[in-house]
Design a protein around this motif. Structure first.
Motif, PDB file in Angstrom:
ATOM      1  N   UNK A  85       0.829  -1.207   0.000  1.00  0.00           N
ATOM      2  CA  UNK A  85       0.000   0.000   0.000  1.00  0.00           C
ATOM      3  C   UNK A  85       0.861   1.254   0.000  1.00  0.00           C
ATOM      4  N   UNK A  86       1.895   1.269   0.825  1.00  0.00           N
ATOM      5  CA  UNK A  86       2.775   2.448   0.926  1.00  0.00           C
ATOM      6  C   UNK A  86       3.420   2.752  -0.425  1.00  0.00           C
ATOM      7  N   UNK A  87       3.870   1.717  -1.120  1.00  0.00           N
ATOM      8  CA  UNK A  87       4.486   1.944  -2.427  1.00  0.00           C
ATOM      9  C   UNK A  87       3.450   2.351  -3.471  1.00  0.00           C
ATOM     10  N   UNK A  88       2.245   1.817  -3.382  1.00  0.00           N
ATOM     11  CA  UNK A  88       1.194   2.222  -4.321  1.00  0.00           C
ATOM     12  C   UNK A  88       0.839   3.696  -4.149  1.00  0.00           C
ATOM     13  N   UNK A  89       0.870   4.154  -2.919  1.00  0.00           N
ATOM     14  CA  UNK A  89       0.555   5.560  -2.658  1.00  0.00           C
ATOM     15  C   UNK A  89       1.659   6.483  -3.186  1.00  0.00           C
ATOM     16  N   UNK A  90       2.899   6.047  -3.030  1.00  0.00           N
ATOM     17  CA  UNK A  90       4.036   6.922  -3.329  1.00  0.00           C
ATOM     18  C   UNK A  90       4.638   6.734  -4.715  1.00  0.00           C
ATOM     19  N   UNK A  91       4.771   5.482  -5.171  1.00  0.00           N
ATOM     20  CA  UNK A  91       5.484   5.220  -6.430  1.00  0.00           C
ATOM     21  C   UNK A  91       4.761   4.159  -7.261  1.00  0.00           C
ATOM     22  N   UNK A 104      -4.674  -9.129  -7.807  1.00  0.00           N
ATOM     23  CA  UNK A 104      -5.341 -10.442  -7.736  1.00  0.00           C
ATOM     24  C   UNK A 104      -5.211 -11.036  -6.340  1.00  0.00           C
ATOM     25  N   UNK A 105      -4.028 -10.954  -5.752  1.00  0.00           N
ATOM     26  CA  UNK A 105      -3.834 -11.495  -4.405  1.00  0.00           C
ATOM     27  C   UNK A 105      -4.682 -10.754  -3.377  1.00  0.00           C
ATOM     28  N   UNK A 106      -4.788  -9.449  -3.530  1.00  0.00           N
ATOM     29  CA  UNK A 106      -5.598  -8.658  -2.590  1.00  0.00           C
ATOM     30  C   UNK A 106      -7.073  -9.007  -2.713  1.00  0.00           C
ATOM     31  N   UNK A 107      -7.525  -9.201  -3.944  1.00  0.00           N
ATOM     32  CA  UNK A 107      -8.913  -9.622  -4.173  1.00  0.00           C
ATOM     33  C   UNK A 107      -9.168 -10.972  -3.501  1.00  0.00           C
ATOM     34  N   UNK A 108      -8.227 -11.891  -3.669  1.00  0.00           N
ATOM     35  CA  UNK A 108      -8.368 -13.214  -3.047  1.00  0.00           C
ATOM     36  C   UNK A 108      -8.434 -13.106  -1.527  1.00  0.00           C
ATOM     37  N   UNK A 109      -7.628 -12.222  -0.962  1.00  0.00           N
ATOM     38  CA  UNK A 109      -7.557 -12.103   0.501  1.00  0.00           C
ATOM     39  C   UNK A 109      -8.798 -11.444   1.108  1.00  0.00           C
ATOM     40  N   UNK A 110      -9.626 -10.822   0.268  1.00  0.00           N
ATOM     41  CA  UNK A 110     -10.885 -10.268   0.768  1.00  0.00           C
ATOM     42  C   UNK A 110     -11.775 -11.353   1.357  1.00  0.00           C
ATOM     43  N   UNK A 111     -11.623 -12.579   0.858  1.00  0.00           N
ATOM     44  CA  UNK A 111     -12.479 -13.680   1.309  1.00  0.00           C
ATOM     45  C   UNK A 111     -11.815 -14.496   2.420  1.00  0.00           C
ATOM     46  N   UNK A 112     -10.657 -14.080   2.866  1.00  0.00           N
ATOM     47  CA  UNK A 112      -9.947 -14.825   3.916  1.00  0.00           C
ATOM     48  C   UNK A 112     -10.626 -14.565   5.260  1.00  0.00           C
ATOM     49  N   UNK A 151      -8.719  -6.091   5.970  1.00  0.00           N
ATOM     50  CA  UNK A 151      -8.654  -4.624   5.996  1.00  0.00           C
ATOM     51  C   UNK A 151      -7.448  -4.119   5.203  1.00  0.00           C
ATOM     52  N   UNK A 152      -6.302  -4.768   5.402  1.00  0.00           N
ATOM     53  CA  UNK A 152      -5.093  -4.373   4.674  1.00  0.00           C
ATOM     54  C   UNK A 152      -5.253  -4.616   3.176  1.00  0.00           C
ATOM     55  N   UNK A 153      -5.919  -5.719   2.805  1.00  0.00           N
ATOM     56  CA  UNK A 153      -6.151  -6.019   1.389  1.00  0.00           C
ATOM     57  C   UNK A 153      -7.049  -4.956   0.745  1.00  0.00           C
ATOM     58  N   UNK A 158      -7.762  -0.016  -2.592  1.00  0.00           N
ATOM     59  CA  UNK A 158      -8.143   1.398  -2.593  1.00  0.00           C
ATOM     60  C   UNK A 158      -7.007   2.259  -3.144  1.00  0.00           C
ATOM     61  N   UNK A 159      -5.780   1.967  -2.699  1.00  0.00           N
ATOM     62  CA  UNK A 159      -4.613   2.726  -3.176  1.00  0.00           C
ATOM     63  C   UNK A 159      -4.369   2.468  -4.652  1.00  0.00           C
ATOM     64  N   UNK A 160      -4.599   1.222  -5.080  1.00  0.00           N
ATOM     65  CA  UNK A 160      -4.443   0.885  -6.493  1.00  0.00           C
ATOM     66  C   UNK A 160      -5.429   1.666  -7.350  1.00  0.00           C
ATOM     67  N   UNK A 161      -6.677   1.707  -6.929  1.00  0.00           N
ATOM     68  CA  UNK A 161      -7.707   2.433  -7.676  1.00  0.00           C
ATOM     69  C   UNK A 161      -7.373   3.926  -7.745  1.00  0.00           C
ATOM     70  N   UNK A 162      -6.965   4.493  -6.617  1.00  0.00           N
ATOM     71  CA  UNK A 162      -6.636   5.920  -6.576  1.00  0.00           C
ATOM     72  C   UNK A 162      -5.408   6.261  -7.421  1.00  0.00           C
ATOM     73  N   UNK A 163      -4.518   5.283  -7.615  1.00  0.00           N
ATOM     74  CA  UNK A 163      -3.280   5.538  -8.366  1.00  0.00           C
ATOM     75  C   UNK A 163      -3.554   5.790  -9.843  1.00  0.00           C
ATOM     76  N   UNK A 164      -4.693   5.282 -10.340  1.00  0.00           N
ATOM     77  CA  UNK A 164      -5.022   5.467 -11.747  1.00  0.00           C
ATOM     78  C   UNK A 164      -4.285   4.535 -12.683  1.00  0.00           C
ATOM     79  N   UNK A 165      -3.530   3.580 -12.131  1.00  0.00           N
ATOM     80  CA  UNK A 165      -2.813   2.617 -12.959  1.00  0.00           C
ATOM     81  C   UNK A 165      -3.809   1.743 -13.710  1.00  0.00           C
ATOM     82  N   UNK A 166      -3.518   1.484 -14.969  1.00  0.00           N
ATOM     83  CA  UNK A 166      -4.401   0.662 -15.795  1.00  0.00           C
ATOM     84  C   UNK A 166      -4.250  -0.813 -15.426  1.00  0.00           C
TER      85      UNK A 166
END
Length: 198
Positions: A85-91, A104-112, A151-153, A158-166
């Protein structure tokens, strides 16, 4: 100075690859996260080594592995996700090569949620039908720490979406579907983060 940061990063990366206990791994990931919040640009040349180390632990296969202390394992996954998350926010632009795997891993961890038993689970194709008639029976361990992982996932997504990366269209659709499905979340703080992410 740059040389001090470089020496520290090189030391931590080596230590991470050799660490034998979850507690050590957690400490190193947390140290990198604290550093990334103030000096992430100076980490970019090391991301090819750091990000695979976070992915090694921040995935559903590792989470569902029965070996080791349950709470320590959850804290380790949380620490690895927090660093992502920290790197997604900054770089974020420097994570392009790994972004699909991280997402993909974060999506999977939503169901953990191993200690929470859902019944009458809504099928994915029925998501659009809404949740008004959704019912579940739950067996809850109030001391369960898996919410930290979910929560971390969510925060990574959230950080990925805000980054605007395709990201791939199919993965984007899966993220939305899984976030909607995750609204059944029983931890109120995590549910709030899911709502914010949507």
């Amino acid at each position: 100075s740059r040389s001090q940061i470089k020496n520290t990063l090189e030391y931590i990366i080596t230590a991470l690859s050799k660490a034998k206990t979850n507690n050590l791994l957690i400490s190193y990931f947390n140290t990198l996260t604290a550093m990334a919040k103030v000096s992430a640009l100076k980490h970019v040349e090391y991301l090819d080594k750091i990000i695979p180390l976070t992915i090694k632990y921040a995935n559903l296969n590792f989470a569902t592995n029965d070996s080791g202390d349950y709470d320590e394992k959850n804290e380790l996954i949380e620490a690895a996700l927090n660093l992502q998350e920290a790197y997604l926010i900054k770089v974020a632009d420097s994570l392009i090569k790994s972004i699909q795997t991280i997402a993909k891993n974060s999506v999977d961890l939503l169901q953990y949620d191993p200690n929470y038993s859902y019944e009458n689970v809504v099928e994915e194709e029925d998501i659009d039908a809404g949740y008004d008639d959704y019912e579940y029976d739950a067996v809850v361990n109030m001391d369960d720490s898996s919410w930290k992982v979910r929560k971390a996932a969510v925060n990574v997504l959230n950080s990925l979406i805000k980054s605007g990366i395709s990201i791939e269209k199919s993965l984007k659709e899966e993220i939305i579907q899984k976030l909607v499905k995750a609204l059944r979340e029983h931890d109120e703080n995590t549910k709030y983060d899911i709502i914010k992410c949507l």
